[in-house]
Structure formats: C-alpha cells, structure tokens
Scaffold this active site. Sequence first.
Site, PDB file in Angstrom:
ATOM      1  N   GLU A  89      34.336  37.764  36.533  1.00  0.00           N
ATOM      2  CA  GLU A  89      34.608  38.273  37.960  1.00  0.00           C
ATOM      3  C   GLU A  89      33.505  39.153  38.240  1.00  0.00           C
ATOM      4  O   GLU A  89      33.156  40.053  37.533  1.00  0.00           O
ATOM      5  CB  GLU A  89      35.938  38.724  38.228  1.00  0.00           C
ATOM      6  CG  GLU A  89      36.123  39.026  39.898  1.00  0.00           C
ATOM      7  CD  GLU A  89      37.367  39.503  39.959  1.00  0.00           C
ATOM      8  OE1 GLU A  89      38.233  38.695  39.866  1.00  0.00           O
ATOM      9  OE2 GLU A  89      37.515  40.582  40.870  1.00  0.00           O
ATOM     10  N   ARG A 122      45.733  37.783  50.338  1.00  0.00           N
ATOM     11  CA  ARG A 122      46.017  38.436  51.689  1.00  0.00           C
ATOM     12  C   ARG A 122      44.969  39.344  52.260  1.00  0.00           C
ATOM     13  O   ARG A 122      44.805  39.058  53.370  1.00  0.00           O
ATOM     14  CB  ARG A 122      47.364  39.108  51.614  1.00  0.00           C
ATOM     15  CG  ARG A 122      48.144  39.378  52.718  1.00  0.00           C
ATOM     16  CD  ARG A 122      49.001  40.669  52.813  1.00  0.00           C
ATOM     17  NE  ARG A 122      48.461  41.916  52.226  1.00  0.00           N
ATOM     18  CZ  ARG A 122      49.059  42.805  51.860  1.00  0.00           C
ATOM     19  NH1 ARG A 122      50.304  43.005  52.019  1.00  0.00           N
ATOM     20  NH2 ARG A 122      48.420  44.014  51.358  1.00  0.00           N
ATOM     21  N   GLY A 123      44.582  40.004  51.336  1.00  0.00           N
ATOM     22  CA  GLY A 123      43.519  40.973  51.847  1.00  0.00           C
ATOM     23  C   GLY A 123      44.293  42.396  52.028  1.00  0.00           C
ATOM     24  O   GLY A 123      45.305  42.357  52.264  1.00  0.00           O
TER      25      GLY A 123
END
Lengths: 651, 651
Positions: B65, B159-160
């Site tokens: 990542e 979702r954030g």
Amino acid sequence: MVSGTEKADAVERDEVHGATNGFASATDGLCKTNDSLCNGVSPFVSLKNKINNRVQSKDPWFSLEFFPPRTEKGAANLIGRLDRMRDGNPLFIDITWHPAGDPGGDKITSSTKIAGTILNYCGIDTMLHMTCCNQTRETIMKNLEKTKSLGIRSILALRGDPTGDEWEMNENGLNYSSDLVELIRQEYEDYFSICVAGYPKGHPDCSSYKDDLVNLKKKVDAGADFIITQLFFQAEEFLKFQSDCRKIGIQCPIIPGIFPIQTNRSLVQLTKLSKLEVPEDVQKIIEPIKDNDAAIRNFGIDYATDMCRELLNSGEVLGFHMYTLNLETATISILENLGLWQQKISRPLPWKISGNHERQANEQVRPIFWGTRPKSYIHRTQDWDEFPNGRWGDSANPAFGDLKDYHLFYLRSRTPKEKLRQQWGEKLESESDVWKVFSQFLSGDKNEKGIQIKETPWNDDGIAKETDTMKDFLTKYNALGILTINSQPNINAVSSTHPVFGWGDEGGYLFQKAYLEFFIKREYAEALKKILPKYEPRVNYHMINREGNEDYTNADRQTPNAVTWGIFAGKEIIQPTVVDPVSFICWKDEAFGLWIEKWAKLYEPETKSRAVIENICNQYYLVNLVDNDFPKDSILWTVLDEMLKTAGVKF
Amino acid sequence: MVSGTEKADAVERDEVHGATNGFASATDGLCKTNDSLCNGVSPFVSLKNKINNRVQSKDPWFSLEFFPPRTEKGAANLIGRLDRMRDGNPLFIDITWHPAGDPGGDKITSSTKIAGTILNYCGIDTMLHMTCCNQTRETIMKNLEKTKSLGIRSILALRGDPTGDEWEMNENGLNYSSDLVELIRQEYEDYFSICVAGYPKGHPDCSSYKDDLVNLKKKVDAGADFIITQLFFQAEEFLKFQSDCRKIGIQCPIIPGIFPIQTNRSLVQLTKLSKLEVPEDVQKIIEPIKDNDAAIRNFGIDYATDMCRELLNSGEVLGFHMYTLNLETATISILENLGLWQQKISRPLPWKISGNHERQANEQVRPIFWGTRPKSYIHRTQDWDEFPNGRWGDSANPAFGDLKDYHLFYLRSRTPKEKLRQQWGEKLESESDVWKVFSQFLSGDKNEKGIQIKETPWNDDGIAKETDTMKDFLTKYNALGILTINSQPNINAVSSTHPVFGWGDEGGYLFQKAYLEFFIKREYAEALKKILPKYEPRVNYHMINREGNEDYTNADRQTPNAVTWGIFAGKEIIQPTVVDPVSFICWKDEAFGLWIEKWAKLYEPETKSRAVIENICNQYYLVNLVDNDFPKDSILWTVLDEMLKTAGVKF
C-alpha cells in the site's frame, strides 16, 4: 509429394475435337519476365508482369495449352495430369474455349469451370480463351464476370470461328477480337492480362500477310498485353514475323506457339483447320512412318526441340507456348531437351498454394490435417473471404463448408474401383487385413496379389517425401494396427533449400515439431489415455471417435499449435502449418467418412469386406500427437511403444 | 533490467499526511489464490480470482500500500520505487484516497492518476481506495468512471473520515462503505473486484466490536470480494478476529494489514488516527530508542517478521498487505525474511507487459526500439484500441502519439540535473568526451571525477542483463564513437527458464537475432554504406539522420523483422519483438530528441558543451543492424570492424 501415377496412363485421348477455337486461333511469338508460377504468396503479380519480368531477367520459360475434356472422367484425368505437370514449373496454363461445350457454364467440362479448377485447385496461374463472334454482348459480359468470379485474371481474346463456312459481319455484336479486347479494357481496365493471337503466315481469313499484321497492331493498340502465335514449322517463319511486327510498332512480347507433331492424324486435322501447309521435308519424313505413332512422336520431339533451340539461340525468344493436345510425354520431352522442365520447384510454403490471387494474398496458415488432401481443404474453404492469418486463433474462424460429395471430379482418385480393390483387398476377412494394407502402402512391398499399393483413401498423392525418413517406424507400427494417415518428422534449423523439407526464401531456417495422426482400436486408445499424462506437457494429443462423443485432449481447445515454421531474413516468423483443435473436429468427419465413401463402398452391401471397414470406422479412434520438444529426437515412437505394451501387445 | 538506483535514496518522506483515509480505515485478515502479478498476457484474471487462486494453491503472497505523494517529484520517485519493487512480485499495489489532494482529478498527485500510472506504466495490478461520505452520488460516479477508463478494476470501498470531529449522517448521500459497495455492484456488476476494510479491534466510531463485525458482514453481503484489515500488533488479535468473522458467516478472504514500525513519529501519528493502543511491551522497547530511527526500524522489521511468521505458521494466513508508508527498506526486509520477496520473476514476455487488462489482452508485439524506454512506448500508444497482433504488418498501423513532453513525471530520470552533469560531463570539449561517457557507462569504469555513470538519456533502467554478455565488445566500439543505445545478442534455442534470457512458459525454446542500434558520425555512416552490400541478405540495416532526408535501408519498408521469438508446447509461435521499419521512423525523432532534451539542456545555451551535443544530434546518423543468421556467431562485430577500417580508423 510423390505422385503415384506418373505415366501418361489413363488420359482420355480426346484429340482435337470439332471446334478447336482456341487452337485454330491461338498464336504468334516472343516473350518477356521474372516471376515463376505460384511463388509469390502475395502481392499479386499479373501474367503481363510475370512475362515482362522474364524479359527483364532473360530467364526462359514455357506455358502449356490444354482443351477442355469432353467427359467427367477426362476432366479428372486432366486435373491429375496438371498436378504432375505443375512440378515442371509452367509459367501458366492456357485453356481453350469450346463453344459447343457450354464454355461459360458450370458443367465439369465447361472451359471456364476447367480453367477455374486448375487455377484454384492445382495452384497454377491460368489463362482462359474467350471468343466474341456469334454472341451477344450480354453473354460475353456474363462470361467475363464468371471468369472474374473464379479468380482468373488472364484472357486470350479471340474472334472465334464462323458458324457457317464463311465469316459474316454481325452489325450489332462484336466482330473482331480487337472489339473484345476493347470491351474488356473498357469494363475491367487493368484487371485482366489480355493476350491476342498472331499468325506468322497471316490469318487464313485475311486478304494478305500485310493486312493481317495491321490487324494485329489494331488488337495490340486496343489494349492487348502480349501475343501468342499460331503454330509454325520453321524458326525463321517466327523470327521474320516478329521482326515484321516490330517494324510496324508492335512492342509487346510475342510468344511462339509450339506444336509437337504427335500423330499423323492430329497433324492433318490441325493443318486443315489452320490452313497451314506442312513443309515438304517434314512431309517426306512423316509419309513412310505415318502409321507408327511412336516413331512420329519421336520425330516430332526432335523436330520441335531443334526449332525451339534455334529460336533460343537467336536471342529473340525466351518463352514457348506448348500446344500439348492434352498429352504430356512429347511436351515434357521437348522441354527437358531444352532444359526448361524444372523438376526442382521452389516452394513458397510447405503446402501447395492456390493460384487464385485473392487466396494467395490472404492465406498463410493451414491446419495440418488436410496436408494429404489439399483440394478438399480448398473446396471446403472456397467461400472464405478471409483466412486465419498468421495467428489462426484470432480470426473468428469462418465455418468450413460441408464435404457433401466425396466424389467431386477434382477430389476423386483417378484409379478405377477394380484397381483399388486389387490394392486394398478383393475380400477383407478381418481388421488385420486392413492393417496390412496400411503397412504395405508404406513399405512399398507388394500384396498377396503381387500388387503395389500406391494410394489410400487419405493420401491423394501417394507418400510424401518427408514420410520416407520415418518409413521403417511407420511400417512397423501400421502392421501392429496403428493406422497412420499423416505424419511429419521433427526438424531443427534445416536450410530452406533442403531438397525434402525446403520451402520459402533462400537462406532461411526451417523447423517442425514431430506429428503423427492415426486410427487405433478402442483397446489401444484406452491404453494411450492411461500413459499420455506421463508425457505432459511435452506431448499434445487429441483423440476422438466417429460420433465425437468420446473426445479427449490436453490442448487448449481454441489454441492452435504451430508445427511448421520458418525464420527468414528481414521477415516475421512464418508458421504455415498448425494443429488447430477447432478444425480437427471438422476434419474428423471427413477422415472417418473416407473409410465409408472410398473404401467400404468398393464392396457390395452386406458383405464381410464392407462390414470390416464399417466396423473400423465405427469403433476406432482418430488420434493426433505432437511432440513439442522439436530439438530432441521424437518421443512419439516411445509413446507408441508404451501404448502397445500397456495394451498387452508383444512386438 | 538492473536499475541504477536501488537504495531508498531520493524518496520523498511524505509520511502520513492529514487524511489517511485509506490508511486509518483499511484492515482485517485471511487470504486465498493462484495467479501471480503480471503473468497472464490474457485472459484477464480479476484480483478477486487471483486471490482465490492463491487460496486454492496455498501459494503465499503480498501486496503493497502506498499513498499519493504531495509533489510531482515525489510522484516520479514513487514510480521509480515501484519499478524496482515490481521485481519482488507483489500481487497488487494499493493506492489510498487522498480527499484533500483532488483524488479523482488529473493532477500528477491525484490518487486516481497515480493508481492509473502504476497500473499502465509499471505493469502491476493496482487497487484504488475510494471513499463515499461527504460526496454527491454524481461525484462518486464520476470517480468510478474515471477509474474504469484508466483500466483499474479493483476498488477498496471506504466510508471516509468525517469533516468535523464527529461523523454525521448525510440523508441524501452515501453514508457507509456498504452503500458504496452496493452502488458499485449495481452500476458495474462484476467489473470491479471490491475490497472492504476490517477492524480487528472494531472500528473506532463503532459502539462495540460485535456491532462492528455485523457491520463488516453487511459490507460483504453488499458484494465485497475480500477484506483487508487495519493494522494490529499481535498475531492472535488477527486470528481471533478472523475466527469471529467466520463464525458470523463471513466467508471471503481476509488479509492482514501489516504495519512495519519505522519511526516513532509515524507510529504515534498512526495509532492516534486509528485510535489503537501500542502494546506495553512494544512501548517499553521503543521508548529508550525513540530518537534512533535506524534502531526503531530494525526493531520494527523483527517485530513484523515474527508476527507474520506466526500468522503463516497458524495455517490461517497466506497473504500480507504491507503498509509501506511509501518506504521500501523495512517492507522488503520483512518480505525477504519471510521468503516472499521473489527476486526471480517469471516474465510472460521479454518486455514488461502493462497491468491494464485491455492492453494485456491485445498487445503481443513491440518494436525493439523502445526496449529501453517502455514507458514512453506505452505513453505514445496509450490511445490505441488495437495493437499489431502477432503479425505487425497486417494491421493498418495506428499512428504513434507525439511525444511532446520528454519530462512527463513517469518518463523522466529521477536523477537531479546536477548529478547528471557529474556523470555525463560538467563541460564537454569535443565529441570524444561524449564517446567516453558511452564507453564508461558500459564498462562501469568511473569517469575523471570518480563518478560511475549509471544512466544515459536512452536507458531509463541502466544496462540490461543480456547486454552484459556483449559488454567488452560494446565498450570497445563505444570508445571508438559507435554510440550504442540498444542491443541484443543472438540466441538459439535457449531454455525459456534461462536466468537472463528467459520468458514465457516453462519448457519453451527462445531465439533472438543479434541486434545493434547506435549513433555514428557521417564519415562512419559513409563507410558503412559502402561495405553493407557485402553482407546482404544476412544483415538488414536501416540508417537515418535527424532530418530524415538521408534514409537508407535494405529491408522492405513495410515488413517487420522478427528478432525475438519463442516456441512453446501447444501454442503458436510467439514473436514479441520486431524491428519494424514504420515505427523506426517515428522512434528516430524521439531518439534524436533525447540528445537535446535530456543532455544538451543540462548546459546553458551558447556554451561549448551544449554545442557539442547539438552538433552530434544534427550530424550523426542513427543506425540499426540485424544479423538474420541467428544460429551463427554474430557477424555484426565484423561489420563494425570493416566499417572502422574503411573509415581509416586504426584500432
């Protein structure tokens, strides 16, 4: 391929029949150019340019004229003849127009049909004669369209012979061959190469030699690309004629038409039609031997050879148009004497390419299965507009046409049923009788009747040369019931000029993966299935029965396996032969079908012989094997040995 | 290719910036599947299936990542880092969503842009994070469309984070990541693989661990394919979490997110954002060394290695998702410790294929010219819908896009101008100074300043391994002014698993024609023109000057020459590299342009150094040579020797 029947055996002696339009009207000659038959996969080279190229390169050549046979059997024989004569490398074949034989029709004996078959199935560039008198413009246009649709791109434009004794002007039609030339140019521009006839002694219907020359000039000015002459008996006749043509401004190639005297009968008939006189010295020689065909033929060969040699030596002639009378011996002898009969063909690809320009430009790969039945392959793919190209798998495969008729005249064996039974068995008692046929076909040994087996239903042209290298293995395994119908050895970086394997440009390197295709009985198939996993991924296999309900493979069912490829200077890889799993399913029906159509049907229904073949067809499996590890010795023999052992066979 | 800059040198230490959406929200773990990165030319394998295949085959793997850098320089560095890290064979790269950085925009630092660049230009399968709260449905759809158009087919749906301190329900928008999962499935069906985040300790905003598990189940039921967990500090935390997931019926793969502790600062920042507590024993170890970055990193490596090993040994974990913090050292060390860092990649083709599924399915051949500049090739062909396929010459070649900007962030050298001048010369006095640079680049010798030359304008990634085999020859000729920019030796039936030349399936055979591409001065070019005819047709050449008004070749101008090909079991011939004469004309502009854009412009206008380079660019010829006779020793050295002799060079 080595053809089994090389002699001028079964050819139908059609001789010169009634309206020899093509014949009596074809002729005058010099030549030019540099592109031998069938050797440009693409791009298309017109006959006009082929001849011009020869003129440039000063490379001598010849062409062959035939007339359409009168019977279906004659047509099949002619096709067989051309398959053989193709090996001598003619620049083109010329087919005469036979007005009485529905020349523009679809009969097997129609001029157009015959020319189209030679072009498409024998793979030789072909010119078609066409006449214009006594026909409507519509008929002529229909004939031209038909010609075009068959892929033919060369026409010898003729006036044609009168219907009565005298020629009459037709006010509404086309009266001269120059009219036909004009029409073709007007309607088709440069699509066709156009040839016209020249008469070294003047046309019989023309008032004078000089007028006839003017007439010829008119034909050339109308758009003709080259001239072929009527036959003549003295080299100087031709040379004078050619020189006279040049003087009045005829610049195109003029090709001498060469008539080998073969029998007194044909000589008399010919000279009568062409209104030519046989020179006294020739008459003197022929008179005492006129009933001795062999003697006349030998004289004719010597006479024509001398004349052609004189023409070659003059430096004014490079190519010869041979009036074959549909016979091969005399023509081949003359061409051999002249050194023009080139047995060694340069093959652009390992399989015979078609003479059809569209197919030439499009077709680069074929499945290996039809390797021994190329005409069937062409037939079944004749409607394809596009061919799998380079990468077979990429094109959505067009569908194969059905092979409804195994007896199409250009597909069928020219051997009579009686002779086939002599080869394959008058009476079959068991499967092993069949095994023996396969084994003897390969070994060349004679059967019990003392007959050599020269063909099988799966091998149109006898045994391929490359099969020779595996002959001992194949003979052995066939005797044990592994009935091979197709095979190739592996080769690794063999020169592209190799006498057996060679194809493509000089200086290339050729490769093959070993391939075997055979029928085996169920017990063998079961054993094979058991042992094949041991040979993965080295060996790819496909096995299927007649019904197709048993169908095993370890290959991707969409991906072809390239089994023949070549590496050349400045080119992409060429991979002309593949084992294509999609086509195999289609080939399977044909391969099984041949048992019945070509073999079982030699015997009466309800006979033991017929039942033996039908049983094999229904019970056996068709198998193909590829050894992917081409640099190593083929492992396929090991696979077969292990299969036999597993099946409990002692050998 | 051996990359010149392997150290974690110039990477921008962006650290964990403000909204670490992806980060603070990504996490939970087990894994599944069997298709390693970048190894299926076609057909396309979804990330979901890749993971599932690994589960089936029990073949461990990892993913990496990264977050989008904040600057253009940072982006260029990240691309360079991924070019290197690709060699370790990550299953995929994961790019976080950076709401403050115009994540769906076209900025170089936009999340979407970065993910698309990695996929298309680094050739690694890439997943993109995406959030849904505080955004309109329209914006989300626009982002999804953009993602699709770039070829990305995996999304981590989040979702954030809240805009204020507390999260608030938005009645008209999407409020939960399950809403986003639902939307994607509804609009795109199975087009995207969808990942969701799991929280081994429960989501910080959630009332209870149990409620959060129910919430996760909802996300999976909405259509998620797999789960990645938030970071954790103990193996048993993950194992318990996974077991709890299974108990409530979550069956999809759960992949543990692994956070290597690298600095105290990032650890503090991270745990604050994720509201996680650092275990006491970890705190105790870190406290005394918290200002010693190296010590902390080493501890972090050991700690993560132990934890991962425990997970692997449990038999419940196969893959690891590494939170790299955009750094490589710690991550690579951990993966090396675990034996997951696979330096030996199996290459499906000799060039790096793109990660874009459409390109993978379509592209099978590339011109050799861009072999050292693959990103430029991808850039210039990015708009192509079809690629020359198998047979290059057949497709109407789509036009190459212009390379207007030599300084696109993914194309440019990551070495600062100052360092380039140190390598290529602070001051150039003559052409032979330039020759020396080429020669020293190849030999590895240091220049007068004691600097090793690790790159040239034409070689993004340093010297290819196969070039090593010709190093001595190349060094010698470059010193004499034959400035090579691309080359390959001939190979003949080398194994497809060969450490240097290998590509494609095991058990295949590989072939190459010897190839050389170089710049030479006019005098050499004249000599070369004189002697080349002697080497026909064995050697194909193409020589051209910058203007293109001098342009000589003995090759067909439409026909590519296959220079790399492979033969595999059950396949057609694969010919991935060609010398294509059409593309060469196009490459020529780029190759000459690099002299100016990458080298001349290092110096001020009007300086001698700049004039030297400009003069070479204007006067030299670009030449390529192919030796078609691949089974023999390359004749190209002989050609060069004779060229030098003819030009009067003593050597």
